[in-house]
Design a protein around this motif. Structure first.
Motif, PDB file in Angstrom:
ATOM      1  N   UNK A 110       0.827  -1.198   0.000  1.00  0.00           N
ATOM      2  CA  UNK A 110       0.000   0.000   0.000  1.00  0.00           C
ATOM      3  C   UNK A 110       0.865   1.255   0.000  1.00  0.00           C
ATOM      4  N   UNK A 111       1.953   1.233   0.772  1.00  0.00           N
ATOM      5  CA  UNK A 111       2.851   2.384   0.809  1.00  0.00           C
ATOM      6  C   UNK A 111       3.470   2.641  -0.559  1.00  0.00           C
ATOM      7  N   UNK A 112       3.751   1.558  -1.294  1.00  0.00           N
ATOM      8  CA  UNK A 112       4.402   1.691  -2.598  1.00  0.00           C
ATOM      9  C   UNK A 112       3.571   2.510  -3.567  1.00  0.00           C
ATOM     10  N   UNK A 113       2.263   2.259  -3.614  1.00  0.00           N
ATOM     11  CA  UNK A 113       1.423   3.013  -4.548  1.00  0.00           C
ATOM     12  C   UNK A 113       0.896   4.300  -3.927  1.00  0.00           C
ATOM     13  N   UNK A 114       1.024   4.420  -2.603  1.00  0.00           N
ATOM     14  CA  UNK A 114       0.533   5.625  -1.928  1.00  0.00           C
ATOM     15  C   UNK A 114       1.515   6.781  -2.023  1.00  0.00           C
ATOM     16  N   UNK A 115       2.809   6.492  -2.081  1.00  0.00           N
ATOM     17  CA  UNK A 115       3.797   7.576  -2.105  1.00  0.00           C
ATOM     18  C   UNK A 115       3.575   8.535  -3.273  1.00  0.00           C
ATOM     19  N   UNK A 116       3.510   8.059  -4.525  1.00  0.00           N
ATOM     20  CA  UNK A 116       3.265   9.008  -5.628  1.00  0.00           C
ATOM     21  C   UNK A 116       1.860   9.601  -5.591  1.00  0.00           C
ATOM     22  N   UNK A 117       0.897   8.836  -5.054  1.00  0.00           N
ATOM     23  CA  UNK A 117      -0.459   9.357  -4.968  1.00  0.00           C
ATOM     24  C   UNK A 117      -0.549  10.480  -3.946  1.00  0.00           C
ATOM     25  N   UNK A 118       0.184  10.359  -2.845  1.00  0.00           N
ATOM     26  CA  UNK A 118       0.208  11.424  -1.848  1.00  0.00           C
ATOM     27  C   UNK A 118       0.736  12.721  -2.455  1.00  0.00           C
ATOM     28  N   UNK A 119       1.736  12.632  -3.309  1.00  0.00           N
ATOM     29  CA  UNK A 119       2.258  13.823  -3.977  1.00  0.00           C
ATOM     30  C   UNK A 119       1.189  14.462  -4.855  1.00  0.00           C
ATOM     31  N   UNK A 120       0.400  13.617  -5.523  1.00  0.00           N
ATOM     32  CA  UNK A 120      -0.661  14.138  -6.382  1.00  0.00           C
ATOM     33  C   UNK A 120      -1.747  14.829  -5.557  1.00  0.00           C
ATOM     34  N   UNK A 121      -2.114  14.234  -4.420  1.00  0.00           N
ATOM     35  CA  UNK A 121      -3.111  14.851  -3.553  1.00  0.00           C
ATOM     36  C   UNK A 121      -2.605  16.196  -3.038  1.00  0.00           C
ATOM     37  N   UNK A 122      -1.353  16.222  -2.595  1.00  0.00           N
ATOM     38  CA  UNK A 122      -0.778  17.457  -2.071  1.00  0.00           C
ATOM     39  C   UNK A 122      -0.774  18.565  -3.117  1.00  0.00           C
ATOM     40  N   UNK A 123      -0.595  18.187  -4.378  1.00  0.00           N
ATOM     41  CA  UNK A 123      -0.590  19.175  -5.445  1.00  0.00           C
ATOM     42  C   UNK A 123      -1.977  19.606  -5.890  1.00  0.00           C
ATOM     43  N   UNK A 124      -2.987  18.808  -5.566  1.00  0.00           N
ATOM     44  CA  UNK A 124      -4.351  19.110  -6.017  1.00  0.00           C
ATOM     45  C   UNK A 124      -5.099  20.025  -5.055  1.00  0.00           C
ATOM     46  N   UNK A 125      -4.601  20.177  -3.848  1.00  0.00           N
ATOM     47  CA  UNK A 125      -5.257  21.020  -2.846  1.00  0.00           C
ATOM     48  C   UNK A 125      -4.236  22.001  -2.279  1.00  0.00           C
ATOM     49  N   UNK A 126      -4.722  23.092  -1.720  1.00  0.00           N
ATOM     50  CA  UNK A 126      -3.850  24.074  -1.080  1.00  0.00           C
ATOM     51  C   UNK A 126      -4.087  24.009   0.427  1.00  0.00           C
ATOM     52  N   UNK A 127      -3.130  23.451   1.139  1.00  0.00           N
ATOM     53  CA  UNK A 127      -3.245  23.319   2.591  1.00  0.00           C
ATOM     54  C   UNK A 127      -2.305  24.278   3.320  1.00  0.00           C
TER      55      UNK A 127
END
Length: 342
Positions: A152-169
């Motif tokens: 799960x971590x393997x596919x989550x790492x690049x996905x987390x980057x995408x989420x971080x880029x899609x929202x402004x926190x």
């Protein structure tokens, strides 16, 4: 003059039939550490690799020529070497290594998928024993459990980057990662937003596994843990942001609504909920990655992958406002549903 309609090609169907062949080629090469061997000795011939692996040349040649046809290897004189894609994603120990996911799929998913018709007939998962377990997460096989979270971590790492880029926190100070086992999202989000502190909420044994991973990063002082079961325990309150990533597809509609209400209670007024998933099109005819993941939920859970329209309806029903969907392209999700607590 009558036009002759061109006959549709049979090749798309044939390519579907070959799907198992392709996946098993990758799985077997990964399990035999073929790509690690070529990283150590680029340019090996099939005979040389066979000697290294302790196998006969004929089957090794057949395996690596197929890997080359799939773009996993490339010719190097009389031998072969890894492609840049393989070096980046399939070498154990690499920062972007996704082999954990290959192991999860081959060891855990495939046995269930081979009984897909049984899952269709019974409407029950086939990847685990429903008579002995309450869910796929109720598993005493420590090797399989650790492999699952590593995958799960393997596919989550690049996905987390995408989420971080899609929202402004940039205005958020606290993030609650609900079901955040593996730690990839907490690490990715805090790395992207230096002012952010994250709390991972998950089952005790998952937190124990994840804490070891987080301690190996430079962010361990900004990531904390809260043990609990989101069906039976309240979530830590006062959060600026609550994240649900690849969580809701594991559960049925009523359970999803329960989780969404719990997240609502955990948020501050004005706080935001992020739901990151492989979203099925509202027309329910794609995309392929989301629909395949949904079918995987048939053999693994009692859930499915949902549409953006379904999430919007449930969120508004729970009291959220300003619901929007922000699409992106990543391994574990194709978009994030953003909603606000008024």
């Amino acid at each position: 003059m009558t036009s002759v309609q061109e006959s549709p090609s049979v090749m798309p169907i044939m390519n579907m039939v070959y799907g198992l062949w392709v996946s098993q080629t990758l799985v077997t090469a990964h399990e035999r550490d073929v790509f690690g061997r070529f990283a150590e000795r680029p340019g090996m011939t099939p005979g040389e690799l066979a000697d290294v692996l302790g196998l006969q040349e004929r089957p090794v040649e057949q395996l690596i020529t197929t890997c080359a046809a799939l773009g996993l290897l490339q010719r190097d004189g009389a031998g072969y070497r890894n492609t840049p894609m393989t070096d980046k994603y399939l070498l154990r120990g690499g920062e972007d290594y996704v082999g954990g996911w290959i192991e999860v799929v081959s060891r855990h998913d495939y046995p269930g998928w081979l009984k897909l018709d049984e899952a269709l007939a019974t409407n029950k998962p086939t990847a685990w024993d429903t008579e002995k377990q309450t869910s796929m997460f109720d598993n005493t096989d420590t090797v399989l459990v650790e492999t699952f979270w590593e995958g799960m971590a393997a596919i989550s790492r690049p996905t987390a980057q995408a989420v971080a880029g899609a929202v402004d926190l940039s205005d958020a100070r606290s993030l609650l990662d609900v079901g955040g086992g593996g730690g990839a999202y907490a690490v990715g989000m805090t790395r992207a937003y230096p002012q952010l502190r994250a709390t991972i909420f998950d089952l005790p044994f998952v937190c124990d596994l994840t804490e070891k991973k987080v301690q190996r990063t430079e962010l361990s002082d900004r990531i904390s843990f809260a043990h609990g079961d989101f069906f039976n325990d309240p979530l830590p309150t006062g959060q600026d942001v609550v994240l649900l990533s690849m969580i809701l597809h594991d559960w049925d509609e009523d359970q999803c609504k329960h989780i969404l209400r719990s997240c609502y209670d955990a948020l501050k007024p004005g706080g935001r909920l992020l739901v990151s998933e492989l979203l099925v099109d509202d027309t329910k005819d794609g995309p392929l990655d989301a629909t395949l993941m949904s079918l995987s939920m048939l053999v693994e859970t009692f859930g499915r992958n949902y549409t953006g329209a379904e999430y919007r309806e449930w969120l508004l029903e729970a009291g959220y406002t300003d619901v929007e969907i922000r699409p992106f392209d990543a391994p574990a999700a194709n978009g994030v549903v953003v909603a606000r607590k008024p």
